[in-house]
Write an enzyme that holds these catalytic residues in place. Structure first.
Site, short mmCIF file in Angstrom:
data_model
loop_
_atom_site.label_atom_id
_atom_site.label_comp_id
_atom_site.label_asym_id
_atom_site.label_seq_id
_atom_site.Cartn_x
_atom_site.Cartn_y
_atom_site.Cartn_z
N ARG A 137 -15.33 26.84 13.89
CA ARG A 137 -15.99 28.21 14.38
C ARG A 137 -15.39 28.92 15.41
O ARG A 137 -14.52 28.30 16.28
CB ARG A 137 -17.33 27.50 15.22
CG ARG A 137 -18.05 26.84 14.04
CD ARG A 137 -19.55 25.99 14.93
NE ARG A 137 -20.31 26.96 15.62
CZ ARG A 137 -20.90 26.99 16.74
NH1 ARG A 137 -20.70 25.85 17.56
NH2 ARG A 137 -21.70 27.98 17.17
N SER A 138 -15.59 30.00 15.36
CA SER A 138 -15.22 31.03 16.27
C SER A 138 -15.35 30.41 17.90
O SER A 138 -14.39 30.39 18.55
CB SER A 138 -15.47 32.43 16.06
OG SER A 138 -16.09 32.96 17.26
N SER A 139 -16.36 29.85 18.21
CA SER A 139 -16.64 29.40 19.45
C SER A 139 -15.96 28.15 19.73
O SER A 139 -15.51 28.07 21.02
CB SER A 139 -18.29 28.75 19.69
OG SER A 139 -19.12 30.16 19.47
N GLY A 171 -12.76 27.83 18.28
CA GLY A 171 -11.22 28.56 18.19
C GLY A 171 -11.16 28.89 19.60
O GLY A 171 -9.91 28.92 20.04
N ARG A 172 -12.02 29.70 20.12
CA ARG A 172 -11.97 30.22 21.48
C ARG A 172 -11.58 29.42 22.58
O ARG A 172 -11.16 29.67 23.68
CB ARG A 172 -13.01 30.99 21.86
CG ARG A 172 -13.16 32.28 21.13
CD ARG A 172 -14.42 33.05 21.10
NE ARG A 172 -15.10 33.77 19.95
CZ ARG A 172 -15.27 34.96 19.91
NH1 ARG A 172 -15.40 35.76 20.80
NH2 ARG A 172 -15.67 35.59 18.80
N THR A 183 -12.28 14.43 6.63
CA THR A 183 -11.54 13.98 7.76
C THR A 183 -10.94 15.47 8.39
O THR A 183 -10.46 16.24 7.76
CB THR A 183 -10.35 12.99 7.49
OG1 THR A 183 -11.05 11.89 7.12
CG2 THR A 183 -9.38 13.07 8.62
N LEU A 184 -11.10 15.62 10.00
CA LEU A 184 -10.78 16.71 10.47
C LEU A 184 -9.45 16.23 11.16
O LEU A 184 -9.25 15.02 11.77
CB LEU A 184 -11.81 16.98 11.50
CG LEU A 184 -13.32 17.36 10.97
CD1 LEU A 184 -14.15 17.39 11.98
CD2 LEU A 184 -13.18 18.63 9.91
N GLU A 185 -8.75 17.12 11.21
CA GLU A 185 -7.38 17.12 12.07
C GLU A 185 -7.31 17.84 13.33
O GLU A 185 -6.84 18.73 13.29
CB GLU A 185 -6.08 17.31 11.09
CG GLU A 185 -6.05 16.64 9.81
CD GLU A 185 -5.90 17.60 8.77
OE1 GLU A 185 -5.86 18.76 8.80
OE2 GLU A 185 -6.17 16.93 7.41
#
Lengths: 175, 178
Positions: free
Chosen positions: B91-93, B95-96, B117-119
């Site tokens: 999400r941009s929130s 990423g910020r 799976t997230l990296e």
């Protein structure tokens, strides 16, 4: 489907895409090159917490440039106000900035339909790098959609960019 | 073509998209918001360059992620489709705050169906919390006859480390994956 450069020009002329200011020379074969604004925010603290309002320090990027240091996030506005209620924008760096090791977003490249403003770039350098106001920094592509449109009512709408993370406004965990 | 939010809702109702659990409030204008699961695998190199891997349940007070480590997490939701290709992003929130959700591996194949799976890697030290709204998936129409993903990560329910034998034969990696 991705819009061609000519389709981007036509959509800007017809009002389906907003790019302001718009410069035909920045239209590519299937994207538009956008420029860096001059407002920059960095977080005051080194350690960040999405449940808190992380304080930021604001500065104006001077014409002689700002030196980006690895290990920090720099939030900078795009010079252009951009967006569309019809085509979904996706942003990325230019190959020329990528070759210098500069990320312009942090896995957040998809823009919501209806998010029409100056976008907040998340600049993360791999190596120390000087940046300047108004340099061509990234590209935006536009994608056709399937299904009924939905209006954007997100929390970043209408805010002056760059805007720091508003994750702390999320519904509390566990609710 | 990318699906709009109303089309994602419609495709979920007809079964063309699987998202479990599904909350209409998580549907955006052209994506669906997913949440972070309960555990993370931290992979880091020690002073001698050997890789170590440790499993963590994310405590209620959050877990501090540090630059220089890779963290494998999973989406709380099971996500898949037999009809649409999927791209996964943050999400941009998030990423910020300098949290990468994947390492240039954002494409989900038609036929995949798993807790993804997230990296995760971070630019500055930053806390994450189990169940936080952390990323988005977008759904894309496919042109041409469809194939189906039947790869080694199909049906994953928790974070899974790389299973590529061509990569795991390397000595440094072998040590942590054996």
């Amino acid at each position: 489907m991705i819009l061609s450069g000519d389709a981007i020009k036509a959509a800007v002329a017809g009002g389906d895409i907003v790019i302001e200011p718009f410069n035909e020379a920045q239209v590519g074969p299937n994207s538009y090159d956008f420029r860096l604004g001059n407002r920059c925010k960095v977080y005051k603290d080194q350690v960040l917490d999405p449940l808190k309002q992380n304080e930021v320090v604001e500065s104006v990027i001077p014409p002689e440039g700002l030196l980006l240091a690895p290990g920090r996030i720099y939030l900078v506005n795009t010079l252009e106000t951009m967006g569309s209620t019809k085509y979904v924008p996706i942003i990325r760096g230019r190959s020329s900035t990528g070759r210098l090791g500069l990320f312009i977003d942090v896995t957040a490249d998809l823009i919501d339909l209806g998010s029409i403003n100056q976008w907040t770039l998340q600049l993360v350098p791999v190596l120390p790098l000087l940046i300047y106001p108004e340099i061509l920094i990234g590209q935006v592509t536009f994608w056709t959609t399937k299904g009924a449109p939905a209006a954007y009512s997100g929390r970043y709408k209408g805010r002056e960019s760059p805007t720091e993370s508003l994750a702390y406004q999320d519904i509390p965990l566990g609710k | 073509m990318i699906l709009t939010g109303p089309e994602i809702r419609r495709a979920h109702a007809t079964g063309d998209i699987a998202i479990e659990p599904f909350e209409p409030a998580n549907v955006g204008p052209n994506s669906y918001d997913y949440h972070l699961g309960e555990s993370l695998i931290r992979i880091q190199a020690d002073a001698e360059g050997r890789l170590t891997s440790t499993s963590h349940d994310i405590p209620q007070q959050g877990m501090l992620l540090e630059p220089g480590s890779l963290y494998l997490g999973a989406t709380r939701e099971r996500i898949g489709s037999k009809v649409y290709a999927i791209t996964l992003l943050g999400r941009s929130s998030v990423g910020r705050l300098g949290i990468f959700l994947n390492v240039t591996a954002d494409l989900g194949h038609v036929g995949s169906d798993s807790n993804w799976t997230l990296e995760l890697s971070v630019v500055q030290p930053v806390y994450v919390y189990a169940g936080m709204c952390i990323g988005q998936v977008a759904f894309w129409e496919v042109d041409g006859p469809r194939g189906f993903y039947d790869g080694r990560y199909k049906g994953d329910v928790r974070p899974e480390r790389s299973k590529d034998p061509a990569l795991n034969g390397r000595a440094a990696v072998k040590e942590i994956y054996s």
